[in-house]
Design an enzyme around this catalytic site. Sequence first.
Site, PDB file in Angstrom:
ATOM      1  N   GLU A   1      -4.774  -9.615   3.501  1.00 28.66           N
ATOM      2  CA  GLU A   1      -5.638  -9.363   4.659  1.00 28.66           C
ATOM      3  C   GLU A   1      -6.803 -10.343   4.789  1.00 28.66           C
ATOM      4  OE1 GLU A   1      -3.396  -5.613   3.877  1.00 28.66           O
ATOM      5  OE2 GLU A   1      -4.483  -7.061   2.626  1.00 28.66           O
TER       6      GLU A   1
ATOM      7  N   GLU B   1       0.823  -1.207   0.000  1.00 32.49           N
ATOM      8  CA  GLU B   1       0.000   0.000   0.000  1.00 32.49           C
ATOM      9  C   GLU B   1       0.860   1.261   0.000  1.00 32.49           C
ATOM     10  OE1 GLU B   1      -4.116  -1.151   2.175  1.00 32.49           O
ATOM     11  OE2 GLU B   1      -2.312  -1.425   3.399  1.00 32.49           O
TER      12      GLU B   1
END
Length: 268
Positions: A142, A122
Amino acid sequence: MADKATFDDKRLADLDGFTVVIDAVRQRADITLDRPPYNVVSMLARDQLRLVFEALDEDDRVRIIVVTGAGEHFSSGGNIKGFLEATPEHVSKLAWNIAAPARCSKPVIAANRGYCFGVGFELSLACDFRIATDTTRYALPEQKLGQIPGSGGSARLQKMVGVTRTKNIVMRSMRITGKQAYDWGIASDVVADADLETTVDALVEELIAFSPIAQRTAKKLLNDTDDALLTTAIELEGLNYSRLRQSDDFREGVNAFHEKRAAVFVGR
């Protein structure tokens, strides 16, 4: 000469798992994630990274910022237990902190080798350029934790590669190689692992040769119009073009072109 960066902000007196070095001669700053062996990013480091980008944005010695990882990996992601320990208010800041490279007015390069997972991916997605290698593996894992990306990963990816590929990466926790990332338009370039540093160095030198004000304008314009209507984007492009026509750098660029010499830009 490269020097370890010092900051006035007391919150940056002891950086948590990363270092910052400024090379005033080469006009670059290097942020190196450095928590062996996988450069896990702590909750505190996320806050500090935001503050560092803001400080470097104001530092006249720095034209280009490079984000890299020490050792064989960029980062395997965040400190998992930290999510359970953090307050809701703190967690709500995650995306804002990791978006700091995008808000920074200066070009930011991510040098990605090895694991580039979770928040490491990210953070890289928020940079302007991502240089991958044949060892790079990008992932947003995730789902394996019963979660989704929380720092802009799925949103930025969908803009870059579309919903189908993003669903594969997010919903299947799929790992993709540096070559795939390059083919899909995520990575700016993919090189042999041994060539990562020289490739980044060359990109830094290339970017420094351009006008600082033109680069700042281009970055902000492209970021601001990423989700704009075409007519709006064209209008904003024209307004920024008109503004740059009044700059000293544009005048220097035109003169240098006609005089067949290298332009000397000053950033105004």
